[in-house]
Design a protein around this motif. Structure first.
Motif, PDB file in Angstrom:
ATOM      1  N   ARG A 118       0.832  -1.209   0.000  1.00 39.71           N
ATOM      2  CA  ARG A 118       0.000   0.000   0.000  1.00 39.71           C
ATOM      3  C   ARG A 118       0.864   1.256   0.000  1.00 39.71           C
ATOM      4  O   ARG A 118       0.541   2.252  -0.633  1.00 39.71           O
ATOM      5  CB  ARG A 118      -0.890  -0.024   1.245  1.00 39.71           C
ATOM      6  N   PRO A 130      -0.094   2.916  -8.236  1.00 38.44           N
ATOM      7  CA  PRO A 130      -0.914   3.516  -9.296  1.00 38.44           C
ATOM      8  C   PRO A 130      -0.082   4.098 -10.452  1.00 38.44           C
ATOM      9  O   PRO A 130      -0.538   4.072 -11.601  1.00 38.44           O
ATOM     10  CB  PRO A 130      -1.685   4.637  -8.584  1.00 38.44           C
ATOM     11  N   THR A 142      -6.077   0.094  -5.126  1.00 40.43           N
ATOM     12  CA  THR A 142      -5.162   0.375  -4.014  1.00 40.43           C
ATOM     13  C   THR A 142      -5.761  -0.090  -2.686  1.00 40.43           C
ATOM     14  O   THR A 142      -6.982  -0.241  -2.561  1.00 40.43           O
ATOM     15  CB  THR A 142      -4.863   1.882  -3.916  1.00 40.43           C
ATOM     16  N   ARG A 158     -11.533  -2.784  -0.418  1.00 42.38           N
ATOM     17  CA  ARG A 158     -10.632  -1.797   0.163  1.00 42.38           C
ATOM     18  C   ARG A 158     -11.414  -0.980   1.181  1.00 42.38           C
ATOM     19  O   ARG A 158     -12.627  -0.792   1.039  1.00 42.38           O
ATOM     20  CB  ARG A 158     -10.000  -0.908  -0.912  1.00 42.38           C
TER      21      ARG A 158
ATOM     22  N   ASP B  97      -5.344   7.832  -3.926  1.00 36.53           N
ATOM     23  CA  ASP B  97      -5.472   6.881  -5.036  1.00 36.53           C
ATOM     24  C   ASP B  97      -5.558   7.651  -6.367  1.00 36.53           C
ATOM     25  O   ASP B  97      -4.849   7.356  -7.328  1.00 36.53           O
ATOM     26  CB  ASP B  97      -6.744   6.054  -4.801  1.00 36.53           C
TER      27      ASP B  97
END
Lengths: 250, 315
Positions: A118, A130, A142, A158, B97
């Motif tokens: 992570r 990413p 992720t 997640r 993200d």
């Protein structure tokens, strides 16, 4: 299935940071290193995926030659191959530079799924996963805490601020692993012996100039000295008064 | 005037505070701020993002289910069409993200979890913690577009500007889709965003005793429950609540550490809190070295009294 676990050697979490003489980097004298906590989960998930779907696990890192210690351990746990993209100045690369060099190697190796942690517990960026997906044109999820993988894709869970998300994704994919996904195994004696015979590929990491420059590294300011307001429940009124009148947070 | 694109998270048209902080940080550079929001209710954010400093709101339609790569494609399209010099978002689960996906697509360096943002001339510099806050690095971006996520509870929400003008655009869609979300039971505050965090550790001795920590958090009204690594590893609390180097880094207004000795990995995750209170039986515990106020005592004795006192103080 071609499986890659992308990992990083980082300072142990016990280290105390010191600023180097140039004021622009961290003095790593006396640091000890370990596999980044979450990358251990990535290795485990790669091995589990191989056990379920067959295929081959390659452990990949960008770092110094000394990373062979961490990669050897992954081999002992059951990984088939290990590759170090060697760069003695690995810790000075920005996330883009690191990801581009890793992506070039992954492209050469070929991959259906890439597992990585992570976040690496040194730079705390959580970006390389990413970024790899972007550079390789793969899908990406992720912070995965649960995974079901099929031949064409899968679904992953997640944890976000909203709750537990179930995310559908196609392969090939980059999946970043969060605590809870699995319990990393220990290497057995047989694996350790077998790993000693395996060769670890070392090739120079592709040079990718940084698109950023470090101006300054600082330690956090020391906190103002606090005080013990008292002992036991009897100290509660003094604490409430301090929070209300001094700190003004109540 | 140059433009900054800010991704604004929201729940059915109510903006996340950390996103409004990002809008405020963008506005503080003096640049024009364009907010992008996606999903049902995105069009209703005009007043909120306008008040925080955005001049325009772009509401992405057709994205009823969030797609992280689809959203990244929508952000990239807006950055390119507006000639934006920067992309900002909150360093939340979705934000960090999105940050790296956008940076990758634009071939720029991402900077996650920034605690300072400056723009001088057309040059951006950011400061961000590393090694879980044991040090911080100030970096100048040499990328064509600064891509950064900002730590919640760190930047001010601006106020005063009017409503933003609204336009809508259809999503480009993505390959990865959030099919469903199992919401947290009672819309619990996230430990990274809550103004108050009450954390418990080994000193509570058993998992059920965390009720005392939950009660104190409830008394504050705006608090989240945190936990030390030891109790997360013991299975007492979920990892989502873990504060420290292999958990979350938090900077609330008030951090209360109960029965936590203060390992270096834990201190790294909470030492930037504005006010720290420690309650521990052991007067020599390292947690007292970073605490503003300490009570030496047993959690089972101190917590019920403190909970009642906080309730009275807030009544």
């Amino acid at each position: 299935m071609k499986i890659i676990a992308c990992v990083k050697r980082v300072p142990t979490t016990e280290v105390q940071a010191k600023v180097a003489a140039d004021g622009k980097s961290i003095d790593t004298t006396g640091f000890e290193y370990m596999l980044s906590f979450y990358d251990d989960l990535a290795v485990e998930e790669a091995l589990k995926t191989k056990e379920k779907h067959g295929g081959e696990v390659t452990v990949l890192t960008l770092g110094p030659s000394e990373s062979s210690k961490e990669l050897r351990e992954a081999l002992a746990k059951g990984a088939d191959k290990a590759v170090i993209l060697v760069d003695p100045a690995w810790h000075l690369r920005d996330a883009r530079s690191t990801a581009k060099a890793l992506a070039a190697k992954i492209k050469e190796l070929g991959a259906d799924v890439v597992f990585t942690g992570r976040v690496a517990t040194d730079r705390d960026q959580a970006s390389v996963g990413p970024l790899l997906a972007a550079y390789l044109g793969m899908s990406c999820v992720t912070d995965v805490v649960k995974l079901e993988l099929g031949a064409q894709g899968g679904n992953a869970q997640r944890e976000s601020e909203a709750g537990v998300e179930t995310v559908e994704f196609p392969l090939p994919a980059v999946l970043t692993c969060d605590k809870g996904l699995n319990e990393p195994r220990y290497a057995g004696l047989k694996g350790i012996m077998a790993a000693k015979k395996k060769t670890i590929e070392e090739t120079p990491a592709t040079a990718v100039p940084n698109a950023s420059r470090v101006l300054k590294v600082e330690l956090p300011p020391a906190r103002k000295e606090g005080r013990i307001v008292g002992e036991g429940a009897a100290a509660v009124p003094a604490l409430i008064a301090a929070l209300k009148n001094e700190a003004k947070v109540l | 005037m140059s433009t900054i694109v800010v991704f604004v998270e929201h729940k059915s048209g109510s903006a996340r505070r950390a996103s409004l902080e990002a809008v405020g940080a963008a506005r503080a550079t003096g640049m024009n701020v364009v907010a992008l929001a996606t999903g049902p209710g995105a069009g209703e954010l005009a007043a909120q993002v306008g008040a925080a400093g955005a001049s325009q709101l772009v509401a992405v339609t057709g994205a009823d289910k969030y797609s992280p790569d689809g959203c990244a494609a929508d952000v990239v399209a807006l950055v390119q069409s507006s000639g934006a010099k920067a992309f900002l978002c909150a360093n939340t689960s979705a934000g960090k993200d999105l940050l790296a996906r956008v940076a990758g697509a634009l071939d720029c360096v991402p900077f996650a979890d920034c605690v300072e943002l400056r723009c001088e001339g057309a040059v951006f510099t950011v400061r961000r913690p590393v090694l879980a806050g044991k040090a911080s690095i100030t970096t100048q971006s040499d990328s064509p577009v600064l891509c950064a996520s900002l730590r919640p509870n760190t930047f001010a929400v601006a106020s005063g500007a009017g409503a933003a003008t609204v336009s809508s655009v259809a999503t480009k869609g993505g390959k990865v889709v959030v099919a469903s979300i199992a919401a947290k039971p009672d819309a619990k505050l996230d430990v990274k965003e809550a103004p108050v965090v009450v954390s418990g550790g080994r000193g509570l001795r058993e998992a059920p005793h965390f009720k005392l920590v939950e009660d104190l958090a409830a008394a504050f009204g705006n608090a989240a429950v945190g936990a030390s690594r030891a109790v997360v590893d013991a299975g007492w609390r979920p990892h989502s609540e873990q504060v420290g180097q292999t958990g979350k880094t938090v900077s609330p207004q008030l951090y209360v550490a109960v029965g936590i000795s203060g390992a270096i990995q834990h201190l790294a995750g909470m030492r930037t809190s504005k006010v720290i209170v420690a309650i521990n039986k052991d007067a020599a515990a390292p947690i007292f070295k970073v605490a503003d106020y300490g009570i030496v005592g047993d959690a089972f004795e101190v917590l019920p009294a403190l909970t009642e006192a906080v309730k009275r103080a807030r009544a």
